[in-house]
Design a protein around this motif. Structure first.
Motif, mmCIF file in Angstrom:
data_model
loop_
_atom_site.group_PDB
_atom_site.id
_atom_site.type_symbol
_atom_site.label_atom_id
_atom_site.label_comp_id
_atom_site.label_asym_id
_atom_site.label_seq_id
_atom_site.Cartn_x
_atom_site.Cartn_y
_atom_site.Cartn_z
ATOM 1 N N THR A 55 59.492 12.053 28.785
ATOM 2 C CA THR A 55 58.563 11.045 27.719
ATOM 3 C C THR A 55 59.130 9.822 28.153
ATOM 4 O O THR A 55 58.458 8.662 28.184
ATOM 5 C CB THR A 55 58.458 11.600 26.548
ATOM 6 N N ARG A 56 60.406 9.526 27.780
ATOM 7 C CA ARG A 56 61.333 8.423 27.741
ATOM 8 C C ARG A 56 61.182 7.678 29.224
ATOM 9 O O ARG A 56 60.899 6.588 29.237
ATOM 10 C CB ARG A 56 62.668 8.578 27.518
ATOM 11 N N TYR A 58 58.851 8.292 31.517
ATOM 12 C CA TYR A 58 57.228 7.772 31.614
ATOM 13 C C TYR A 58 57.166 6.592 30.895
ATOM 14 O O TYR A 58 56.556 5.535 31.334
ATOM 15 C CB TYR A 58 56.398 8.852 31.189
ATOM 16 N N ARG A 59 57.656 6.214 29.830
ATOM 17 C CA ARG A 59 57.536 5.242 29.065
ATOM 18 C C ARG A 59 58.161 3.914 29.804
ATOM 19 O O ARG A 59 57.902 2.807 29.595
ATOM 20 C CB ARG A 59 58.009 5.357 27.445
ATOM 21 N N THR A 62 56.163 2.881 32.782
ATOM 22 C CA THR A 62 55.302 1.952 32.326
ATOM 23 C C THR A 62 55.604 0.569 32.152
ATOM 24 O O THR A 62 54.942 -0.392 32.544
ATOM 25 C CB THR A 62 54.800 2.507 31.164
ATOM 26 N N ARG A 134 53.622 14.785 23.610
ATOM 27 C CA ARG A 134 53.936 13.445 23.520
ATOM 28 C C ARG A 134 54.240 13.108 25.130
ATOM 29 O O ARG A 134 53.788 11.939 25.584
ATOM 30 C CB ARG A 134 55.596 13.361 22.863
ATOM 31 N N GLU A 138 52.155 10.192 26.882
ATOM 32 C CA GLU A 138 52.808 9.132 27.594
ATOM 33 C C GLU A 138 52.175 9.024 29.179
ATOM 34 O O GLU A 138 52.226 8.007 29.628
ATOM 35 C CB GLU A 138 54.271 9.282 27.679
ATOM 36 N N ARG A 141 48.890 7.285 28.716
ATOM 37 C CA ARG A 141 49.126 5.764 28.613
ATOM 38 C C ARG A 141 49.706 5.148 29.752
ATOM 39 O O ARG A 141 49.312 4.119 30.300
ATOM 40 C CB ARG A 141 50.395 5.416 27.474
ATOM 41 N N ASN A 142 50.521 5.726 30.630
ATOM 42 C CA ASN A 142 50.949 5.367 31.968
ATOM 43 C C ASN A 142 49.776 4.963 32.839
ATOM 44 O O ASN A 142 49.613 3.923 33.664
ATOM 45 C CB ASN A 142 51.692 6.252 32.527
#
Length: 170
Positions: A55-56, A58-59, A62, A134, A138, A141-142
């Protein structure tokens, strides 16, 4: 041809952002392989940890995409996009053909079904289900950010690959 300061910034951001994005892809792929193993072995603490790391990542990917595209559209259309067309690259150039990106998509698909099954059947604990949710949020969102970036540079337009296929059909 001398570049303007705005063009120099665009080139630097485009290159650095894509290099960082590629590093994220490489690390994601390693973690996705480990996640698949952890799901198969029902090692839920490891699954939770890997889902959180992914998840981190992916964030962060982005953020690197946004950094890579944080410059005016004119620099893209006048300088960067032409560098992704013949004679500099093959017709229909696309980041979709990046082997690490293709591998990441395949690994995600391979781990998603068994993970969803473990969540659905209740064999995965709630914290794994929440961590998976989560990650999927993410990812969404990406993709949404990528679409916004594409629209910024080619409003309503086609990718180089789409243009290539459209020209091939004529």
């Amino acid at each position: 041809m001398a570049l303007t300061p705005e063009q120099e910034t665009a080139v630097r951001r485009w290159k650095l952002g894509h290099h960082v994005f590629h590093l994220h892809l490489t690390v994601m792929n390693t973690h996705l392989v480990a996640l698949h193993t952890a799901v198969d072995e029902e090692d839920w603490p490891t699954c939770r940890r890997l889902l959180d790391v992914l998840t981190r990542l992916y964030r962060a990917s982005t953020a690197s995409m946004r950094y890579a595209s944080d410059f005016p559209r004119a620099a893209y259309s006048d300088l960067l996009r032409p560098a992704m067309e013949p004679p500099w690259v093959s017709p229909g150039f696309s980041g979709k053909f990046n082997t690490d990106h293709e591998r990441m998509l395949r690994l995600l698909k391979d781990v998603r079904s068994p993970l969803k099954k473990a969540v659905r059947t209740g064999s995965a604990p709630a914290e794994v289900q929440e961590a998976a949710q989560r990650l999927w949020q993410e990812q969404s969102r990406n993709r949404a950010n990528h679409k916004l970036i594409c629209e910024k540079f080619v409003p309503g337009g086609k990718s180089l690959l789409q243009e290539y296929f459209a020209a091939s059909e004529k």
